[in-house]
Design a protein around this motif. Structure first.
Motif, PDB file in Angstrom:
ATOM      1  N   VAL A 227       0.867  -1.175   0.000  1.00 41.77           N
ATOM      2  CA  VAL A 227       0.000   0.000   0.000  1.00 41.77           C
ATOM      3  C   VAL A 227       0.900   1.220   0.000  1.00 41.77           C
ATOM      4  O   VAL A 227       1.874   1.283   0.751  1.00 41.77           O
ATOM      5  N   ALA A 228       0.583   2.184  -0.843  1.00 44.80           N
ATOM      6  CA  ALA A 228       1.313   3.452  -0.853  1.00 44.80           C
ATOM      7  C   ALA A 228       0.473   4.493  -0.126  1.00 44.80           C
ATOM      8  O   ALA A 228      -0.703   4.672  -0.430  1.00 44.80           O
ATOM      9  N   ILE A 229       1.082   5.135   0.847  1.00 47.02           N
ATOM     10  CA  ILE A 229       0.447   6.228   1.589  1.00 47.02           C
ATOM     11  C   ILE A 229       1.088   7.521   1.096  1.00 47.02           C
ATOM     12  O   ILE A 229       2.282   7.743   1.312  1.00 47.02           O
ATOM     13  N   LEU A 230       0.292   8.333   0.431  1.00 46.86           N
ATOM     14  CA  LEU A 230       0.794   9.597  -0.092  1.00 46.86           C
ATOM     15  C   LEU A 230       0.176  10.736   0.712  1.00 46.86           C
ATOM     16  O   LEU A 230      -1.032  10.738   0.962  1.00 46.86           O
ATOM     17  N   MET A 231       1.016  11.685   1.086  1.00 42.91           N
ATOM     18  CA  MET A 231       0.551  12.838   1.861  1.00 42.91           C
ATOM     19  C   MET A 231       0.947  14.100   1.120  1.00 42.91           C
ATOM     20  O   MET A 231       2.057  14.190   0.598  1.00 42.91           O
ATOM     21  N   GLY A 232       0.047  15.068   1.111  1.00 44.90           N
ATOM     22  CA  GLY A 232       0.332  16.344   0.471  1.00 44.90           C
ATOM     23  C   GLY A 232       1.383  17.152   1.209  1.00 44.90           C
ATOM     24  O   GLY A 232       2.029  18.006   0.622  1.00 44.90           O
ATOM     25  N   SER A 233       1.575  16.857   2.494  1.00 41.58           N
ATOM     26  CA  SER A 233       2.535  17.592   3.318  1.00 41.58           C
ATOM     27  C   SER A 233       2.986  16.713   4.473  1.00 41.58           C
ATOM     28  O   SER A 233       2.239  15.838   4.924  1.00 41.58           O
ATOM     29  N   ASP A 234       4.187  16.967   4.965  1.00 45.39           N
ATOM     30  CA  ASP A 234       4.645  16.224   6.136  1.00 45.39           C
ATOM     31  C   ASP A 234       3.821  16.557   7.369  1.00 45.39           C
ATOM     32  O   ASP A 234       3.779  15.802   8.333  1.00 45.39           O
ATOM     33  N   SER A 235       3.109  17.678   7.346  1.00 42.62           N
ATOM     34  CA  SER A 235       2.244  18.029   8.477  1.00 42.62           C
ATOM     35  C   SER A 235       1.030  17.106   8.577  1.00 42.62           C
ATOM     36  O   SER A 235       0.330  17.111   9.584  1.00 42.62           O
ATOM     37  N   ASP A 236       0.794  16.282   7.557  1.00 51.55           N
ATOM     38  CA  ASP A 236      -0.306  15.312   7.587  1.00 51.55           C
ATOM     39  C   ASP A 236       0.058  14.043   8.370  1.00 51.55           C
ATOM     40  O   ASP A 236      -0.821  13.238   8.677  1.00 51.55           O
ATOM     41  N   LEU A 237       1.325  13.873   8.699  1.00 52.06           N
ATOM     42  CA  LEU A 237       1.759  12.641   9.361  1.00 52.06           C
ATOM     43  C   LEU A 237       1.050  12.353  10.683  1.00 52.06           C
ATOM     44  O   LEU A 237       0.680  11.202  10.924  1.00 52.06           O
ATOM     45  N   PRO A 238       0.818  13.327  11.561  1.00 52.22           N
ATOM     46  CA  PRO A 238       0.113  12.988  12.800  1.00 52.22           C
ATOM     47  C   PRO A 238      -1.252  12.332  12.556  1.00 52.22           C
ATOM     48  O   PRO A 238      -1.637  11.417  13.280  1.00 52.22           O
ATOM     49  N   VAL A 239      -1.967  12.775  11.544  1.00 53.36           N
ATOM     50  CA  VAL A 239      -3.252  12.152  11.202  1.00 53.36           C
ATOM     51  C   VAL A 239      -3.002  10.774  10.588  1.00 53.36           C
ATOM     52  O   VAL A 239      -3.637   9.778  10.955  1.00 53.36           O
ATOM     53  N   MET A 240      -2.056  10.696   9.682  1.00 56.54           N
ATOM     54  CA  MET A 240      -1.823   9.453   8.944  1.00 56.54           C
ATOM     55  C   MET A 240      -1.079   8.397   9.739  1.00 56.54           C
ATOM     56  O   MET A 240      -0.975   7.251   9.302  1.00 56.54           O
ATOM     57  N   GLN A 241      -0.593   8.751  10.920  1.00 59.04           N
ATOM     58  CA  GLN A 241       0.041   7.745  11.779  1.00 59.04           C
ATOM     59  C   GLN A 241      -0.943   6.624  12.096  1.00 59.04           C
ATOM     60  O   GLN A 241      -0.562   5.463  12.225  1.00 59.04           O
ATOM     61  N   SER A 242      -2.226   6.963  12.186  1.00 54.32           N
ATOM     62  CA  SER A 242      -3.257   5.946  12.431  1.00 54.32           C
ATOM     63  C   SER A 242      -3.312   4.936  11.290  1.00 54.32           C
ATOM     64  O   SER A 242      -3.501   3.740  11.521  1.00 54.32           O
ATOM     65  N   THR A 243      -3.153   5.403  10.064  1.00 51.25           N
ATOM     66  CA  THR A 243      -3.113   4.509   8.909  1.00 51.25           C
ATOM     67  C   THR A 243      -1.930   3.563   9.031  1.00 51.25           C
ATOM     68  O   THR A 243      -2.064   2.343   8.859  1.00 51.25           O
ATOM     69  N   ILE A 244      -0.789   4.123   9.324  1.00 55.83           N
ATOM     70  CA  ILE A 244       0.438   3.335   9.465  1.00 55.83           C
ATOM     71  C   ILE A 244       0.270   2.285  10.555  1.00 55.83           C
ATOM     72  O   ILE A 244       0.618   1.112  10.362  1.00 55.83           O
ATOM     73  N   ASP A 245      -0.269   2.684  11.698  1.00 58.85           N
ATOM     74  CA  ASP A 245      -0.426   1.760  12.823  1.00 58.85           C
ATOM     75  C   ASP A 245      -1.335   0.586  12.470  1.00 58.85           C
ATOM     76  O   ASP A 245      -1.039  -0.563  12.808  1.00 58.85           O
ATOM     77  N   VAL A 246      -2.443   0.861  11.793  1.00 63.16           N
ATOM     78  CA  VAL A 246      -3.369  -0.220  11.424  1.00 63.16           C
ATOM     79  C   VAL A 246      -2.721  -1.142  10.401  1.00 63.16           C
ATOM     80  O   VAL A 246      -2.809  -2.373  10.520  1.00 63.16           O
ATOM     81  N   LEU A 247      -2.063  -0.583   9.390  1.00 62.20           N
ATOM     82  CA  LEU A 247      -1.394  -1.444   8.400  1.00 62.20           C
ATOM     83  C   LEU A 247      -0.332  -2.321   9.062  1.00 62.20           C
ATOM     84  O   LEU A 247      -0.217  -3.508   8.746  1.00 62.20           O
ATOM     85  N   LYS A 248       0.425  -1.745   9.993  1.00 61.09           N
ATOM     86  CA  LYS A 248       1.422  -2.534  10.723  1.00 61.09           C
ATOM     87  C   LYS A 248       0.758  -3.662  11.504  1.00 61.09           C
ATOM     88  O   LYS A 248       1.277  -4.784  11.556  1.00 61.09           O
ATOM     89  N   SER A 249      -0.399  -3.385  12.109  1.00 61.78           N
ATOM     90  CA  SER A 249      -1.074  -4.412  12.912  1.00 61.78           C
ATOM     91  C   SER A 249      -1.499  -5.608  12.064  1.00 61.78           C
ATOM     92  O   SER A 249      -1.615  -6.716  12.568  1.00 61.78           O
ATOM     93  N   PHE A 250      -1.723  -5.379  10.777  1.00 63.73           N
ATOM     94  CA  PHE A 250      -2.073  -6.465   9.861  1.00 63.73           C
ATOM     95  C   PHE A 250      -0.852  -6.991   9.104  1.00 63.73           C
ATOM     96  O   PHE A 250      -0.984  -7.839   8.224  1.00 63.73           O
ATOM     97  N   ASP A 251       0.326  -6.482   9.420  1.00 68.78           N
ATOM     98  CA  ASP A 251       1.572  -6.879   8.755  1.00 68.78           C
ATOM     99  C   ASP A 251       1.496  -6.639   7.250  1.00 68.78           C
ATOM    100  O   ASP A 251       1.923  -7.466   6.448  1.00 68.78           O
ATOM    101  N   ILE A 252       0.916  -5.510   6.878  1.00 65.17           N
ATOM    102  CA  ILE A 252       0.806  -5.124   5.473  1.00 65.17           C
ATOM    103  C   ILE A 252       1.978  -4.209   5.134  1.00 65.17           C
ATOM    104  O   ILE A 252       2.230  -3.221   5.827  1.00 65.17           O
ATOM    105  N   THR A 253       2.676  -4.538   4.078  1.00 68.83           N
ATOM    106  CA  THR A 253       3.797  -3.734   3.620  1.00 68.83           C
ATOM    107  C   THR A 253       3.271  -2.407   3.066  1.00 68.83           C
ATOM    108  O   THR A 253       2.254  -2.380   2.376  1.00 68.83           O
ATOM    109  N   PHE A 254       3.974  -1.330   3.379  1.00 71.62           N
ATOM    110  CA  PHE A 254       3.542  -0.019   2.907  1.00 71.62           C
ATOM    111  C   PHE A 254       4.741   0.886   2.695  1.00 71.62           C
ATOM    112  O   PHE A 254       5.837   0.625   3.197  1.00 71.62           O
ATOM    113  N   GLU A 255       4.517   1.927   1.917  1.00 69.21           N
ATOM    114  CA  GLU A 255       5.473   3.006   1.729  1.00 69.21           C
ATOM    115  C   GLU A 255       4.755   4.306   2.053  1.00 69.21           C
ATOM    116  O   GLU A 255       3.545   4.414   1.848  1.00 69.21           O
TER     117      GLU A 255
END
Length: 169
Positions: A6-34
């Motif tokens: 899964v590719a996670i694209l953000m318009g700005s690095d300031s979006d990371l605090p919101v998108m950390q939730s995406t990262i955490d859930v993908l990690k919990s399912f052991d899904i590879t992401f960028e």
């Protein structure tokens, strides 16, 4: 053959605090992401290049987060036919309502699955990506089903605790 990711694209690095939730859930399912910061407006050529390259390398789902004008998901949807999930980021004077409308209002034939504004949407984007990937991965489908059952158990436990507290009043 490359491992689907899964590719996670953000318009700005300031979006990371919101998108950390995406990262955490993908990690919990052991899904590879960028994760990549790229802009529909400021770096359109780089966005196009990354999307086409990621697709060739095995990206199966793109999750795109942006606030304000929020054209990233739509721009990516115009490049690939892979599923796109748009996450409107809650920022700016309209607190994400503008991003929601920019993300959800796509022309017919160029869909973007759009989730809720902010962190809840970021989590659901990851769950939706997991469900999409699970259509071709029975082990992942089982993990998603087990996660849903655990969430249900947590709600039942919270209700039991509330009922006990209310009975004691």
């Amino acid at each position: 053959m490359t491992k689907p990711f899964v590719a996670i694209l953000m318009g700005s690095d300031s979006d990371l605090p919101v998108m950390q939730s995406t990262i955490d859930v993908l990690k919990s399912f052991d899904i590879t992401f960028e994760v990549k910061v790229t802009s529909a407006h400021r770096t359109p050529a780089a966005t196009h290049s990354y999307v086409t390259d990621a697709e060739q390398r095995g990206c199966k789902v793109f999750i795109c987060a942006a606030g304000l004008a929020a054209h990233l998901a739509g721009a990516v949807a115009g490049i690939t036919t892979r599923p796109i999930i748009g996450v409107p980021v809650d920022c700016g004077p309209l607190q994400g309502k503008d991003a929601l409308l920019s993300t959800v209002m796509m022309p017919a034939g160029v869909p973007v699955a759009t989730v809720a504004i902010g962190t809840a949407g970021a989590k659901n984007a990851a769950y939706l990506a997991a469900q999409i990937l699970a259509t071709a991965d029975d082990a992942l489908a089982l993990r998603v089903k087990e996660d849903r059952a655990e969430n249900a158990k947590a709600v039942i436990a919270k209700d039991a605790a509330l009922q006990a507290k209310l009975a004691a009043l």
